[in-house]
Structures are given as structure tokens and as C-alpha cells.
Design a protein around this motif. Structure first.
Motif, PDB file in Angstrom:
ATOM      1  N   VAL A 304      62.306  47.535  56.582  1.00  0.00           N
ATOM      2  CA  VAL A 304      63.183  47.054  57.646  1.00  0.00           C
ATOM      3  C   VAL A 304      64.134  48.175  58.041  1.00  0.00           C
ATOM      4  N   PRO A 559      70.479  40.491  66.971  1.00  0.00           N
ATOM      5  CA  PRO A 559      69.349  40.054  66.145  1.00  0.00           C
ATOM      6  C   PRO A 559      69.456  40.627  64.742  1.00  0.00           C
ATOM      7  N   SER A 562      65.542  42.505  60.619  1.00  0.00           N
ATOM      8  CA  SER A 562      64.131  42.217  60.386  1.00  0.00           C
ATOM      9  C   SER A 562      63.496  41.494  61.569  1.00  0.00           C
ATOM     10  N   ALA A 563      64.329  41.040  62.522  1.00  0.00           N
ATOM     11  CA  ALA A 563      63.791  40.227  63.620  1.00  0.00           C
ATOM     12  C   ALA A 563      64.165  40.800  64.980  1.00  0.00           C
ATOM     13  N   ARG A 564      64.223  42.147  65.039  1.00  0.00           N
ATOM     14  CA  ARG A 564      64.565  42.745  66.332  1.00  0.00           C
ATOM     15  C   ARG A 564      63.382  42.650  67.275  1.00  0.00           C
ATOM     16  N   PRO A 565      63.669  42.340  68.527  1.00  0.00           N
ATOM     17  CA  PRO A 565      62.572  42.198  69.487  1.00  0.00           C
ATOM     18  C   PRO A 565      61.909  43.547  69.764  1.00  0.00           C
TER      19      PRO A 565
END
Lengths: 606, 365
Positions: A304, A559, A562-565
């Protein structure tokens, strides 16, 4: 919460097996354990796995049969300790404040005394025997329960629901049974398993000394005692009870450890460190730049990315502000430059250098220590509480510059004076806790500046301070910059503070630099990136309360790393987002002299 | 008795118990903030009376309270014997005449306050009474036995610390950030096993292996220096295992502290980093939590003496209890209690030296 670890399961299963032995052995081996034979004190044989005792009885059978009495006595003593201790603990707590104070002190004193001595007193009064031993050990262990109960009650009683119950006039014993005990049950359970192991060995110890179970009855401790007498003729005789006591103790310990470890999630594993083999180089830094950061990324072991390909530079004598929300990666960027990343976090960069010092390789410790100064966020936590200020301030000079003790001390005093600390000669002899927060941060600045660094990294140096002290610290940094020409990287989440101090500002969002602009543009609100504009729209005045934070009016949240677009990380919150923003990450594009922004919408009329 | 007696598990479960106590490294937030920046900052430096003066005064007061408690408790040992103490003391074969004579002899026929006054007065004058059994003055008995017990207990304390601190710290450094999970598991298993083995069991096993099996060390007695090795090992090892776990946990906490990052920022070599910056902070927590373990070593000593026929207070007090020799019981329990108080006091003084913040806090006697 109880987590069913392997240790806990093994411990419980093992204890259950031991209990089963205690239940069954007297029926199965009771006869063998009593049967006399002519073969006294024989060694290990096929008929007698642990040999025989002085009267020719089978040692293994006796060890197994003794399980029942040992466990019963242990359970009784543990129960006495628990009940008595919890009673004392709660009584002390429920009683008035004066009784409580004295009671707690008394319990403290009792806990700090060896249980053996207390047990000896009880045994002396009641005489040697199993009942006396059980009572003695039970009483001796009760202070531990009393203390745990009292302190747990203290921590629970302070909570709101108990206060509410009291206000509503619920009688004390109801508060106790309804509100306190359920909340302290788990730590008590842990102590119970520890106490079980403790009373087992203590009781066996008393029997071993001859103060517990008296012949012809026998428990493990008594068997160990006779085993020790016979140690030269049949060494195996001592082994049986020794193993039994230790094994049962270990099993109870497993249970205790397992219960205690209920909430101990271990951090991810991995090595920290640098690998210079690195990704996409960013844009070229101007000649003469002091600090050059090129394509810096910081990753967690799982891959990450907390900081994602950051490139920037700092010119000599320049103050560069790095601003962004918590989690934007600004502090990690600073710590990566200082080579002080936490364990397990990994940094990569195409290039990272301070003047002629390559920061990606095995940089010389002495140069790192003297050329980079760091002012940390929390001055009360960043000084070692066990060491005097003088020693901490002079450490770098003495260790890396070879400066003598007296001279280093003198220079530390001068440095403290320079940051306007009064009575610096006194302060160097103090421990950190004897200074105020503002003084500590100034001393931290003095400590960072003392070796004459080329770059000063200030990581949110004013966040932990109150507003008036903040202003002073900022002024001090500006002064140092003006007087010494020290370049600075100033990290802050407060765009207002950055605006007053810095020459140039980097705005970070979700691990990337989204905009770079001169502070003059920032002051007049001439920002290109929608995120910077949103920040400015929500800009607090310098005197605004830190607690509220300036960013609450930017709608949405950044965000998680770990959940970046896939595209622009700001797109979901962006008022001017284009279709391309969701798919392609924008690259920084120049928007003027010394300015750049990473945004697809820049230049597009909105 | 086990060395972790009285200690509710270890650091983890202990912590919530004592929220007021400063765990090492937790930032001290309650110290004097000085918002009034207009005022000269220099005055914020805490002056006033010397911190040690108050500390020592309180500790001496605590010691006095412990002494008084011990005197009362040992006095009560005889009074609390169920039934008629004189009858119990005289034994089952005594005639009523003999019982009465004994009652008079030890003053049980006098009013309680008078008995206590004479007991306490005797103690003040160094008169601990005369052994029923051997007719020796109890003071002489103790004088002959105390050095042996003190020797064992203090050596065991030193050995336990000398083993536990480096071991726990090394393991904490080696396993930080979840590295080397197998070393972690091995450490937990071995210390769990070692901590659970009672001193007297360990002593017996040591005798089996080293005295009988290998024949390299004496199994009993206190005649030679080598005779110390096995008893000290037996007493110290379980305590060392328990302490090593505490040290490891404390070290793991300390290594994560901001001031350790500051120290790393000064690029100190490993010995300076760990010995100078981590160790003092770690010892504060270790001694706070492990101090009880250390005084419990004294309990272990009392029992282990029997394994090795060690001529100390432990073997003597067991003899006395079995023989119902009350003056000896009272005297030895009193002195053992004082010895425990002494160990506690040493721990507190060490704590004060290592971390001056503890000087102000309350602690047990």
C-alpha cells in the motif's frame, strides 16, 4: 474479547485432561498406589515406570492418584483467594473515600510481600496440615485479587454509566453487581488462571516443606519431598511430581496468556529500509537546489502506497511549506527525507540528496546527524524523560563533532539563550518534565539547530502547542532562517500558518503533491488546483482553534491509502471533476513561474 | 512459591489496573504548561524543596508503618492460635500444671496490652525471646541464619535482573515490527515454561542433573562458593523468565516512543541508543511491574533452602513451625518481612534514580 488462540485451546484441553486424571486415577490406580512390595526404592523398570518409593509403592500410580487431592486443594485455595479478595476489593471501593485511601495503601503493601511469608504466618497459627495450607495460600493470594478488583472498580466507576446509576439513586450493592462486576470480569478471569497456577505451586511448596498435607495422605508436593530424600537411590521418584506440578502450572499459564492476549493484534511484518532502484523520475530540480527529492514513494509492507512518487526541491535558505490533511503523506515525506521512517515502512526514490549527501544510500551517520535537524511534533514526547536536557542537547555535538563536555554544555546554554529560554544554565540540568510545553519545543528547536544543520525539518512543530506559544515558535523559526540562512521544510495541516512563514508551498493530497505555488499567490488566493481552492475557501485565521481544524468544510473525506481511486484521488470530492479524472491520474503541469498543478481541469473553463 | 506471586499476569493485564501510574514513555501531559508567555519562562522551571527529601521522608514513614505492622502481626501469631494457646504450646501430653506454668512463663495470663508492651519493649531492646526448643536466644538464631538467606536472596535478585534485562531487550529489538516470528514464539514458550517451574522443582531437577548426574556441583550445604550456584540458579531462573517477559514488553513499548525516534535522528550507534536512551525508561516500567517479582524471590529462597539443606532462615522457620517454637517463628517472620521491605525500598530508590518523576508518586512500602 476472548480470542481462541492455539495456546488457549491447548491450555484448556490440557487442564481438562489433568482434571480427568484427577477424577479417574484414584479408581484406576488407587490400589497400585497403596500396594506395598518388597522392592523398595527400585529404579525405573517395565513394571514401575518411575520406580518405587521407600515402601515399594509404584511412584507413577501415586503421582496420578495425587492429582485429585492436589487439584481439589488448589481449587479451594484459588476460590478462597478470589472470593476473599473480591470481597475486600469491593468493600474498600464501596466504602467512603477515607477508608478507600487507607485500604488501597494497605492492599498495596500486602501485595508487595511474598505470599510465602504470609502463608508461614497462617501455617504457624493453625499448625501444619492441609486445611491450614489451603487457608494460608488462599489468604496469601487474596490481596492480588483485592488490588485488581479495587483498581478495576476505580477505572470503571469513573465512567459515565456508573455515575448515572449513582445519580439515579441505585444502591451501592446494585451498582456493584449490575454495573461493576460484569465490566471487570475478564481481567479477573485472567488473574484467576494465574492464581490457579500460583496457588498450585505454593500449596505444593508447603507440602514439600512438610507444612501441608501430612502422611499418610499425599499430594504432588509431598511426593516431591519424599522423592528428594530418595534422590540418590531412585532419581525418577522426584521426576514424576516435578513434571506434574510444572506441566499443570504451564497449562494454567497458557490459559492466562491466551485470555490476556485477547486484544493484541501484532503489526504487519517486514523490513524497513531503502531501495534506490525506483520508479518514474519526476521533473528536474533547478541547479543549486539544496534538497532534491525525485520520485519518492513510501510503502507499507503489503504494497500500500502512503506516499506516491513525490518530487520537489528546497533551495538554500528557502522555507518550503508542505500542507495537507492528516494521512496526506506529508509527515511521512518529511521523515523519509530525514531517514527516520518507522519500522516496517519502506521508501523508494529515483533520487534523494541533500547537497552532496546521497540520502538513498548508506549515508554516514555523522553527516546525517549534523546536516539535518528535526523539530518534532510533540515536544513532550520527543525528549527522553529519563535524561537531563543538557545531555540530550549536546549529544550530537559530542558524539559526531567530538566536542568536549564543557564546551558542548556551553554551546547548549547559548543555544537555549538564543531561543529565548531564561536561566538556560538551570534548564540544562533539568529533566524534560520540569519544563513547560512551550519551553520544550523551543529547546527542541535549539537542539535541532545546535549542530548547524543545512536543512531543518519541522514536522507540525506547533500542533501540540497553544495559540500564543505557536506564534512565538513560528517567529523563532523565521528568525533562525533569516539569521543563519538555514533552509527549512515546514510541515503543517494549517494552510494559514504555512502562509505566514513559508516562501513556497507544496499542497499534498492522498500521497501526492497536487499543487506547488509561491506563498504570495497563496495569500491572495490565486490557486489553480480545486483542492487548494477548497482549502483556501475554508481557510481559518491564524488564531483559529486547532481542534476544529480548517478542513471540515471541504465536503467528503480523503480516500484510505488502500482504496485510492485509479484516477485523480480528489475526483470524488471535486466540484469541477471531468470524466477523465476518474480514470487517469493527472500529472503536474506548469501553471506559471515556479508554479505547477496536477489537475485535468486546470485551464478548462468551469 | 512462584516468583510471579501476586503479580496479576504481566504488563498487559496489569496496565489498566493502575491508570495513574506513569508507564514509561507515555508523555507526561500534566506538567506545567505555561500559557502565560508574557511571564518570564525561566520561572516555569520547578524549584522548591529537593525532591529526594520528600521521597526519603515518605519512604522512611512507610518503613516505620511496615515495622509496626510486622510487630503487631508477629505478636498476634500466638494470640490467634485457636483454642487455648498455652495448651497448644505445651503439647498434648502436658499436665494442667505444666500448662499453667507455661502460661505464666510467656505471660499469657497477663492482659493483652501488657503482653504487647512487653513484647514490643523486648524487641526495642533487641530481645526477641528464647527458643522453646533449644533455649537459645532468638536473636542469636537469627544472627546465625540471616547472612545465608540474605546472600541467596540478593544474589538471586542480581542474577535475575542480569539475565532478564539484556535478554528481554535483545528479543524486543530483534522482533520489533513483527520480525522473526519464530524467535518470538520460542521466547514466549521458553519463558512461559521457565516461569511456571516452581523454584523447588527446578532446584530438585538441578540437583538431579548437576549434582547427581554430572557430579560437578555440590547438592547441599553452604560450605563452598560453588554451593551457591545451584540454589541461586533455582531461585533466580523462574523470576528471570517472568521478568524477561516484562522487559521485552516494556522495551517494545519504549522502542516505539517519539524520543527514541529523536535519538535515532541523532544517529547514535546501537549501544548508545539502547543503553542510554531505551534502558532507563525500560527499567522504570520493569521495576514498577517487576519489583514484586523481586521481593517474591525472597519467598522462593525460603522454600529452596530446604532443597539444598541451606542453613538459612527458611529451613529454620520451617523447623520452628513444625515444632511450634513460637518465639523463633515470630523472630524469623519479623526479619523476613523486614528483608522484603528492604528489597522493596531498594527498588523504589532505584526507580527514583532512574526516573525522577516517580519520586513524587506513591508507592508501596
Amino acid at each position: 474479547m476472548i480470542r481462541w488462540t492455539a495456546g488457549l485451546k491447548a491450555g484448556l484441553a490440557g487442564l481438562a485432561a489433568v482434571a480427568l486424571v484427577g477424577l479417574a486415577a484414584p479408581y484406576l490406580f488407587g490400589e497400585a498406589a497403596q500396594q506395598l512390595s518388597g522392592a523398595a526404592r527400585e529404579g525405573v523398570s517395565a513394571g514401575h515406570w518411575l520406580g518405587t518409593d521407600a515402601l515399594g509403592r509404584d511412584v507413577l500410580a501415586r503421582t496420578l492418584v495425587a492429582t485429585r487431592l492436589t487439584l481439589l486443594m488448589t481449587a479451594a485455595a484459588t476460590a478462597i483467594a478470589g472470593v476473599l479478595g473480591i470481597l475486600i476489593g469491593t468493600t474498600v471501593w464501596v466504602a467512603g473515600p477515607r477508608v478507600r485511601e487507607t485500604g488501597l495503601r494497605l492492599i498495596d503493601v500486602m501485595v508487595s510481600y511474598p505470599a510465602v511469608i504470609l502463608a508461614l504466618v497462617v501455617a504457624a497459627i493453625l499448625g501444619a496440615g492441609p486445611v491450614a495450607a489451603v487457608l494460608a495460600i488462599g489468604v496469601a493470594w487474596s490481596p492480588a485479587f483485592a488490588r485488581l478488583t479495587a483498581s478495576l472498580a476505580a477505572s470503571v466507576a469513573g465512567r459515565d454509566f456508573v455515575a448515572t446509576a449513582r445519580l439515579l439513586g441505585v444502591p451501592p450493592y446494585r451498582v456493584l453487581t449490575r454495573h461493576l462486576l460484569p465490566n471487570i470480569a475478564e481481567p479477573l478471569l485472567v488473574l484467576l488462571s494465574v492464581a490457579f497456577a500460583g496457588t498450585l505451586t505454593a500449596l505444593s511448596g508447603l507440602s514439600f516443606l512438610g507444612l501441608g498435607v501430612q502422611p499418610p495422605a499425599y499430594d504432588w508436593g509431598a511426593l516431591l519431598d519424599t522423592g528428594l530424600e530418595a534422590i540418590y537411590t531412585n532419581p525418577a521418584e522426584a521426576v514424576g511430581p516435578a513434571v506434574a506440578i510444572t506441566l499443570t502450572g504451564v497449562l494454567a499459564g497458557f490459559v492466562g496468556d491466551g485470555l490476556a492476549a485477547g486484544s493484541d493484534p501484532r503489526a504487519g511484518r517486514g523490513r524497513d529500509g531503502w531501495s534506490p532502484s525506483a520508479p518514474v523520475p519526476g521533473r528536474r530540480a533547478p541547479d543549486g537546489a539544496l534538497l532534491v527529492v525525485d520520485g519518492l514513494s513510501v510503502e507499507l509492507p503489503g504494497g500500500v502506497r502512503l506516499v506516491d512518487g513525490v518530487s520537489f526541491h528546497v533551495m538554500p535558505g528557502e522555507i518550503v511549506g508542505v500542507v495537507g490533511e492528516s494521512g496526506s503523506g506529508k509527515s511521512l515525506t518529511a521523515m523519509a527525507v530525514a531517514r527516520l521512517l518507522p519500522d516496517g515502512v519502506r521508501a523508494t526514490a529515483a533520487g534523494l540528496r541533500l547537497g552532496d549527501l546521497d540520502l538513498t544510500g548508506r549515508a554516514e551517520p555523522a553527516r546525517l546527524a549534523t546536516e539535518i535537524g528535526v523539530v518534532y511534533q510533540d515536544p513532550s514526547a520527543s525528549f527522553n524523560p529519563a535524561l537531563r536536557m543538557g545531555g540530550q542537547l549536546t549529544e550530537v555535538l559530542r558524539r559526531h563533532r567530538g566536542v568536549g563536555r564543557a564546551e558542548a554544555r556551553e554551546r547548549a546554554v547559548k543555544a537555549l539563550e538564543a531561543v529565548r529560554i531564561l536561566q538556560p544554565e538551570t534548564v540544562v540540568r533539568r529533566h524534560p518534565h520540569e519544563l513547560s510545553g512551550g519551553m520544550r519545543q523551543r529547546a527542541m528547536i535549539a537542539s535541532a539547530v545546535l549542530p548547524g544543520p543545512r536543512l531543518l525539518i519541522a514536522d507540525e512543530p506547533t500542533t501540540a502547542l497553544d495559540v500564543t506559544v505557536q506564534a512565538e515558535v513560528l517567529e523563532l523559526l523565521k528568525e533562525i532562517n533569516t539569521a543563519e540562512g538555514t533552509a527549512m521544510m515546514f510541515i503543517s495541516h494549517d494552510i494559514g500558518v504555512v502562509g505566514t512563514l513559508c516562501d513556497r508551498v507544496l499542497v499534498m493530497y492522498a500521497g501526492r503533491i497536487v499543487e506547488e505555488l509561491p506563498v504570495a499567490d497563496l495569500r491572495v488566493g490565486r490557486a489553480a488546483h480545486p483542492y487548494t481552492r477548497a482549502l483556501l475557501a475554508a481557510t481559518p485565521r491564524l488564531d483559529e482553534d486547532e481542534e476544529r481544524g480548517p478542513l471540515t468544510t471541504v465536503p467528503g473525506r480523503p480516500p484510505a491509502p488502500s482504496a485510492r481511486p485509479g484516477g485523480c484521488a480528489f475526483a470524488p470530492r471535486c466540484p469541477v471533476a471531468l470524466p477523465i479524472c476518474a480514470t487517469d491520474p493527472p500529472a503536474p503541469v506548469p501553471t506559471g513561474e515556479g508554479r505547477s498543478a496536477a489537475c485535468h481541469a486546470v485551464g478548462v473553463p468551469s | 512459591m512462584r516468583t510471579e506471586d501476586h503479580r496479576p499476569v504481566d504488563a498487559q493485564s496489569h496496565r489498566p489496573e493502575n491508570p495513574a501510574a506513569d508507564t514509561p514513555g507515555t508523555p507526561v501531559t500534566d506538567t506545567s504548561e505555561n500559557p502565560a508567555t508574557g511571564a518570564p519562562e525561566g520561572t516555569a522551571v520547578r524549584g522548591g524543596g529537593h525532591p529526594w527529601a520528600g521521597f526519603l521522608l515518605r519512604r522512611l514513614g512507610g518503613l516505620l508503618a511496615v515495622l509496626v505492622t510486622l510487630v503487631v502481626v508477629t505478636f498476634l501469631i500466638v494470640q490467634l492460635i485457636p483454642g487455648d494457646p498455652a495448651r497448644a504450646l505445651a503439647g498434648p501430653d502436658a499436665t494442667p500444671q505444666q500448662i499453667e506454668q507455661l502460661r505464666h512463663e510467656i505471660g499469657l495470663d497477663r492482659p493483652l496490652p501488657e503482653q504487647f508492651a512487653s513484647y514490643a519493649g523486648g524487641l526495642l531492646g533487641g530481645d526477641l525471646g528464647v527458643s522453646f526448643q533449644t533455649r537459645e536466644p532468638v536473636a542469636d538464631v537469627i544472627a546465625a541464619r540471616l547472612p545465608f538467606t540474605a546472600e541467596l536472596a540478593l544474589l538471586a535478585v542480581v542474577v535475575a535482573l542480569a539475565v532478564a534485562v539484556p535478554l528481554g531487550m535483545a528479543v524486543a529489538v530483534a522482533t520489533r515490527g513483527g520480525r522473526r516470528p519464530r524467535l518470538d514464539a520460542a521466547f514466549t514458550f521458553v519463558t512461559g515454561l521457565g516461569g511456571a517451574a516452581p523454584e523447588y522443582v527446578l532446584g530438585t531437577l538441578l540437583v538431579l542433573v548437576f549434582a547427581i548426574g554430572l557430579g560437578v556441583l555440590p547438592a547441599s550445604g553452604a560450605a563452598t562458593l560453588s554451593a551457591l550456584v545451584l540454589p541461586v540458579t533455582a531461585i533466580a531462573l523462574p523470576g528471570a523468565c517472568v521478568l524477561a517477559r516484562v522487559v521485552r514488553r516494556e522495551a517494545a513499548v519504549v522502542l516505539e516512543q517519539d524520543y527514541m525516534r529523536t535519538a535515532r535522528g541523532r544517529r547514535l550507534p546501537a549501544p548508545a541508543l539502547y543503553a542510554r536512551h531505551a534502558l532507563p525508561n525500560l527499567l522504570t516500567g520493569t521495576l514498577t511491574l517487576g519489583g514484586l517479582t523481586l521481593s517474591a524471590l525472597l519467598g522462593g529462597t525460603v522454600i529452596v533452602e530446604s532443597v539444598f539443606a541451606w542453613p538459612g532462615m527458611g529451613t529454620r522457620v520451617v523447623e520452628a513451625i513444625l515444632a511450634r517454637d513460637y518465639p523463633v517463628i515470630q523472630g524469623t517472620v519479623l526479619v523476613l518481612g523486614l528483608l522484603a521491605a528492604l528489597i522493596n525500598m531498594i527498588v523504589d530508590v532505584l526507580l527514583g534514580l532512574l526516573d525522577p518523576r516517580t519520586l513524587a508518586g506513591r508507592s508501596h512500602a
